[in-house]
Design a protein around this motif. Structure first.
Motif, PDB file in Angstrom:
ATOM      1  N   ASP A 291      -2.495  -2.193  -9.619  1.00 53.86           N
ATOM      2  CA  ASP A 291      -1.198  -1.944 -10.049  1.00 53.86           C
ATOM      3  C   ASP A 291      -0.876  -3.293 -10.517  1.00 53.86           C
ATOM      4  O   ASP A 291      -1.607  -4.135 -10.707  1.00 53.86           O
ATOM      5  CB  ASP A 291      -0.390  -1.266  -8.994  1.00 53.86           C
ATOM      6  N   GLN A 292       0.564  -3.145 -11.034  1.00 60.51           N
ATOM      7  CA  GLN A 292       1.060  -4.325 -11.914  1.00 60.51           C
ATOM      8  C   GLN A 292       1.392  -5.635 -11.014  1.00 60.51           C
ATOM      9  O   GLN A 292       1.364  -6.671 -11.528  1.00 60.51           O
ATOM     10  CB  GLN A 292       2.403  -3.945 -12.522  1.00 60.51           C
ATOM     11  N   SER A 293       1.170  -5.379  -9.755  1.00 63.77           N
ATOM     12  CA  SER A 293       1.246  -6.398  -8.848  1.00 63.77           C
ATOM     13  C   SER A 293      -0.015  -7.265  -8.855  1.00 63.77           C
ATOM     14  O   SER A 293      -0.128  -8.459  -8.307  1.00 63.77           O
ATOM     15  CB  SER A 293       1.505  -6.191  -7.239  1.00 63.77           C
ATOM     16  N   ILE A 294      -1.281  -6.693  -9.251  1.00 66.51           N
ATOM     17  CA  ILE A 294      -2.489  -7.465  -9.362  1.00 66.51           C
ATOM     18  C   ILE A 294      -2.658  -7.788 -10.652  1.00 66.51           C
ATOM     19  O   ILE A 294      -3.508  -8.914 -10.907  1.00 66.51           O
ATOM     20  CB  ILE A 294      -3.561  -6.382  -8.520  1.00 66.51           C
ATOM     21  N   GLU A 295      -2.580  -7.068 -11.761  1.00 61.56           N
ATOM     22  CA  GLU A 295      -2.928  -7.225 -13.017  1.00 61.56           C
ATOM     23  C   GLU A 295      -1.781  -7.029 -13.978  1.00 61.56           C
ATOM     24  O   GLU A 295      -1.172  -5.734 -13.955  1.00 61.56           O
ATOM     25  CB  GLU A 295      -4.146  -6.695 -13.520  1.00 61.56           C
ATOM     26  N   ALA A 296      -1.401  -7.812 -14.631  1.00 61.74           N
ATOM     27  CA  ALA A 296      -0.082  -7.571 -15.639  1.00 61.74           C
ATOM     28  C   ALA A 296       0.048  -8.620 -16.592  1.00 61.74           C
ATOM     29  O   ALA A 296      -0.599  -9.776 -16.365  1.00 61.74           O
ATOM     30  CB  ALA A 296       1.186  -7.500 -14.626  1.00 61.74           C
ATOM     31  N   GLU A 297       1.142  -8.484 -17.215  1.00 67.32           N
ATOM     32  CA  GLU A 297       1.496  -9.584 -18.483  1.00 67.32           C
ATOM     33  C   GLU A 297       1.839 -10.865 -17.459  1.00 67.32           C
ATOM     34  O   GLU A 297       2.548 -10.532 -16.444  1.00 67.32           O
ATOM     35  CB  GLU A 297       2.608  -9.385 -19.281  1.00 67.32           C
ATOM     36  N   PHE A 298       1.328 -11.948 -17.802  1.00 66.05           N
ATOM     37  CA  PHE A 298       1.488 -13.355 -17.284  1.00 66.05           C
ATOM     38  C   PHE A 298       0.857 -13.370 -15.881  1.00 66.05           C
ATOM     39  O   PHE A 298       1.380 -14.015 -14.886  1.00 66.05           O
ATOM     40  CB  PHE A 298       2.856 -13.805 -17.182  1.00 66.05           C
ATOM     41  N   ARG A 299      -0.147 -12.326 -15.397  1.00 73.30           N
ATOM     42  CA  ARG A 299      -0.681 -12.188 -14.247  1.00 73.30           C
ATOM     43  C   ARG A 299      -2.184 -11.956 -14.400  1.00 73.30           C
ATOM     44  O   ARG A 299      -2.589 -10.567 -14.598  1.00 73.30           O
ATOM     45  CB  ARG A 299       0.001 -11.432 -13.246  1.00 73.30           C
ATOM     46  N   ASP A 300      -3.258 -12.809 -14.333  1.00 75.13           N
ATOM     47  CA  ASP A 300      -4.501 -12.622 -14.533  1.00 75.13           C
ATOM     48  C   ASP A 300      -5.206 -12.436 -13.251  1.00 75.13           C
ATOM     49  O   ASP A 300      -4.664 -13.205 -12.203  1.00 75.13           O
ATOM     50  CB  ASP A 300      -5.258 -13.904 -15.444  1.00 75.13           C
ATOM     51  N   ARG A 301      -6.081 -11.716 -13.113  1.00 77.70           N
ATOM     52  CA  ARG A 301      -6.904 -11.676 -11.815  1.00 77.70           C
ATOM     53  C   ARG A 301      -7.889 -12.821 -11.474  1.00 77.70           C
ATOM     54  O   ARG A 301      -8.226 -13.547 -12.472  1.00 77.70           O
ATOM     55  CB  ARG A 301      -7.518 -10.372 -11.806  1.00 77.70           C
ATOM     56  N   THR A 302      -8.044 -12.998 -10.426  1.00 76.64           N
ATOM     57  CA  THR A 302      -8.824 -14.294  -9.962  1.00 76.64           C
ATOM     58  C   THR A 302     -10.127 -13.661  -9.713  1.00 76.64           C
ATOM     59  O   THR A 302     -11.131 -14.613  -9.768  1.00 76.64           O
ATOM     60  CB  THR A 302      -8.295 -14.890  -8.580  1.00 76.64           C
TER      61      THR A 302
END
Length: 776
Positions: free
Chosen positions: A494-505
């Motif tokens: 969800d957006q807590s994992i992938e979002a604007e200013f949040r790329d996944r590791t």
């Protein structure tokens, strides 16, 4: 089988209150005129208000009446009013990525407009490979946008769609894009933009915007963020990959706007680069519209990237490069002083304003009362209509991809599978289903509610949220699986994992999700089905290889009706037809691959794997274009040419480097009507009706700069069980059978191109008209 769709309505309001709001909305006060109000005799008679005059003349007249101070206050998204000319203030920033959004200050939900239709996130809709659907969604979104504008709740300029290439699977904003293929992304852009803007000649229903130009596909990874990132990109990759969707958006979609991005490209901020803005977008591609910055981009390249010594230089550089509008306050603050100091001419400011004012006039904003204009009758009754919500459901059905079906385990039977354990952190999802850049949905149908329309459900979360940090809820989930006739696990991101200013590791499921899935599958009495919600790909090799997991579905973020669509696919009411718009890589793929490396092609010398299906040669979990059906389709090529002659223009010959290395420069070819026509028979061999998504790939002749293969066409065809349909495919040779050399020059390789349609191959030889001098 129950046929009703269970829903959770917007803000969980009782139906009677919603009905009252809609009734009140029917009598909502109409928006006042933005300009040229007929009740204001002093201003409505001015030449720029005369609808009978050509728009360029009206714009010139208006510019001649504005003071310098008034002009600079029109260069920003919250453009100031000019009361003495009867012009109100205007907020340019509204969003409509997959429905009217409340991101951006231009749109407000509430009152007569408590919600709007929320379609699947773009990555899911792209999986339908259905250009007709994309345009239809655009039409609905613009109906609702115009209705909200008429009611004073939204603007007419929408900074959507996002057509950046989904280059790296970790990118948090990949969900907003149409995927990793440039032709797919460009076709989506042109189709959606056409739906949004309408087919009214030079007049616009709403003004769309293709963003973020260019080579923008990193937000915040390993200490590098988009505000500081300098994308080092070869001319080859710019022409071959990153710019393709934008060019198609401008040339095929006639988009009214393009947005430049935060990042630098080869050391120059995109919003300050005349080669990108003035020479490419406006010069080569002939943009009929305005260029806008991403929000605070001009401030970013001055304050954060330190590209100029003074703010006035930054303002001057941006406007001289071709920027017309600043999302942010920067140009309003510093442009006047830039002119006073001689860094910029007032004529440059006028040129920028001419582009934005022209778009406003094409929208009818200077034509007096909105109610008297085209679309002036749209209002609250035209938002969240049953037809619009049905289209959102249909879009979700078409975008769901069946990844695995062991046995087959799907479809479920409402006779045999009367009790279903519905498990997982996304099992009762609502807001999660609409992804980012969404608004307030009309209503939600969660997966639990959707499945509840077909069977009795036993619900257990299994994990408190997608982070799944503990196993406290595991036992309840395992017990539910032991009791039920079938188990559906709804997992993912969800957006807590992938979002604007949040790329996944990485690419694995978060926390202990994998452990939960495996334990539930081991305990399940009946078939275990895994449903994944995510924008980006996930390495679910463990589930693909687990014999206890009967089937895997990817639903992306399926929009407000996602749960109903998932249930329809699970029970076979809908035969799945989606295909993956991006490659699903194993976790090892990203282990030693920096997001910051922009190269598309593989490089064995530096152990670089390459990106996207076009250039990556390693193992995959699921390939681009993968997607199963409940039936089996077989292709036969009914007719196709074996040789196509490529006509050169009348003034080129082989000695003038027209033909170099067995490839012809595209700009030396008469491209206009040069296309390849195929007739393909598609036979449904099974007992279920189905819609087939046909992808056509070309493998160009071998060459060091050619991709392994590239998508050249796609089509949809509905084929009833045990019957056959013929599909016509047209492939534009210059656009789709060309490749790009290392200098960034697009060429058509001569020789044999192998076309692949499913398991069928057709060899097509492209030959120049002559190797000698061509006479005109």
């Amino acid at each position: 089988m129950k046929t009703g769709i269970a829903t959770t309505t917007m803000a969980s309001l009782p139906q009677t209150i919603i009905l009252l709001l809609l009734l009140l909305g029917a009598f909502a006060q109409a928006r006042d005129s933005f300009a040229c109000d007929s009740k204001d005799a002093k201003t409505s008679s001015l030449p720029f208000c005369k609808v009978s005059m050509p728009i360029p003349n009206r714009v010139t007249d208006l510019l001649g009446r504005l003071t310098m101070q008034e002009k600079v206050r029109l260069l920003v998204n919250n453009a100031a009013a000019v009361p003495r000319l009867g012009i109100k203030g205007y907020e340019w920033w509204s969003e409509a990525l997959h429905g009217v959004s409340n991101v951006g200050p231009g749109t407000k939900f509430g009152g007569a407009f408590p919600g709007a239709t929320s379609f699947p996130q773009v990555i899911t809709t792209a999986a339908s490979f259905n250009a007709t659907l994309w345009e239809a969604i655009g039409r609905v979104v613009s109906d609702e946008a115009r209705a909200m504008y008429n009611g004073g709740a939204a603007g007419l300029t929408y900074w959507s769609p996002n057509v950046n290439i989904f280059r790296d699977p970790r990118w948090g904003r990949g969900q907003e894009t149409p995927g990793e293929d440039p032709v797919l992304a460009g076709t989506y852009a042109a189709s959606y933009v056409t739906g949004l803007q309408g087919n009214n000649g030079d007049r616009l229903k709403v003004a769309a915007c293709c963003k973020h130009f260019t080579a923008y596909d990193l937000d915040n990874w390993n200490g590098v963020d988009r505000f500081h990132f300098n994308a080092k990109v070869s001319k080859q990759d710019i022409e071959d990959t990153f710019d393709v969707p934008f060019k198609m958006c401008v040339q095929d979609g006639n988009v009214a706007s393009v947005m430049c991005s935060y990042n630098q490209v080869n050391g120059v901020p995109t919003c300050a680069d005349p080669n990108l803005l003035k020479r490419t977008i406006r010069g080569q591609w002939k943009l009929n519209g305005y260029i806008v910055s991403d929000c605070d981009s001009v401030g970013v390249f001055y304050n954060t990237q330190h590209y100029t010594s003074t703010p006035e230089e930054a303002a001057a550089d941006a406007i001289k490069a071709g920027l017309d509008l600043d999302c942010g306050p920067f140009l309003a603050q510093y442009t006047k002083n830039a002119v006073i100091r001689g860094l910029l001419k007032e004529a440059d400011v006028n040129s920028a304003l001419a582009n934005t004012l022209t778009v406003q006039m094409r929208l009818g904003m200077f034509d007096g009362e909105p109610s008297a204009q085209p679309f002036g009758n749209l209002g609250p009754k035209d938002v969240c209509t049953p037809a619009h919500q049905e289209l959102a459901l249909e879009a979700a059905r078409q975008g769901i991809v069946l990844l695995n079906n062991r046995g087959p385990s799907l479809p479920l039977s409402h006779l045999r599978h009367r009790t279903v354990a519905v498990i997982g952190p996304n099992s009762n999802a609502t807001v999660t289903m609409i992804g980012n850049y969404a608004g307030v949905a009309c209503a939600y149908t969660s997966p639990l509610q959707g499945i509840g329309n077909y069977a009795k459900t036993i619900h257990q979360m299994g994990c408190a949220d997608v982070a799944c940090n503990g196993d406290k809820l595991f036992s309840g989930a395992i017990n539910a699986a032991r009791q039920a006739d079938a188990t559906v696990l709804v997992m993912g991101l969800d957006q807590s994992i992938e979002a604007e200013f949040r790329d996944r590791t990485g690419l694995l499921l978060p926390g202990r999700q994998q452990e939960l899935i495996s334990k539930v599958a081991m305990a399940s009495k009946g078939p275990t089905i895994l449903v994944l919600m995510s924008g980006g790909p996930i390495d679910v090799s463990f589930a693909k290889n687990d014999p206890r997991i009967g089937a895997i579905l990817w639903a992306g973020y399926p929009g407000q009706a996602g749960g109903a669509a998932i249930a329809d696919v699970l029970y076979g009411t809908t035969n799945p037809e989606g295909k993956l718009p991006m490659t699903w890589y194993p976790q090892e793929y990203v282990s030693n691959l920096p997001m910051t490396d922009m190269a598309m092609r593989s490089s064995p010398n530096r152990n670089y794997p390459g990106r996207t299906y076009k250039f990556y040669k390693g193992p995959v979990v699921y390939p681009f274009g993968h997607g199963l059906s409940y039936t089996n389709f077989v292709h036969t090529i009914a007719s196709a040419p074996k040789v196509v002659t490529v006509p050169l223009d009348g003034h080129r010959h082989s000695g003038n480097a027209t033909i170099s290395g067995k490839a012809i420069k595209v700009n030396h070819v008469r491209c206009n009507k040069l296309s390849v026509g195929l007739q393909v028979d598609v036979k449904n061999m099974g007992s279920k009706d189905g819609t087939h998504t046909m992808l056509v790939f070309s493998k160009p002749p071998a060459g060091h700069w050619a991709p392994q293969k590239q998508l050249v066409a796609f089509a949809k065809v509905h084929v009833p069980a045990r019957s056959q349909r013929r599909v016509g495919i047209n492939i534009h040779v210059c656009k789709f059978l060309s490749v790009v050399d290392r200098s960034g020059v697009r060429r058509i390789p001569t020789g044999v191109h192998n076309l692949h349609i499913g398991g069928v191959k057709h060899s097509l030889s492209l030959q120049p008209a002559t190797l000698g001098v061509i006479k005109s």
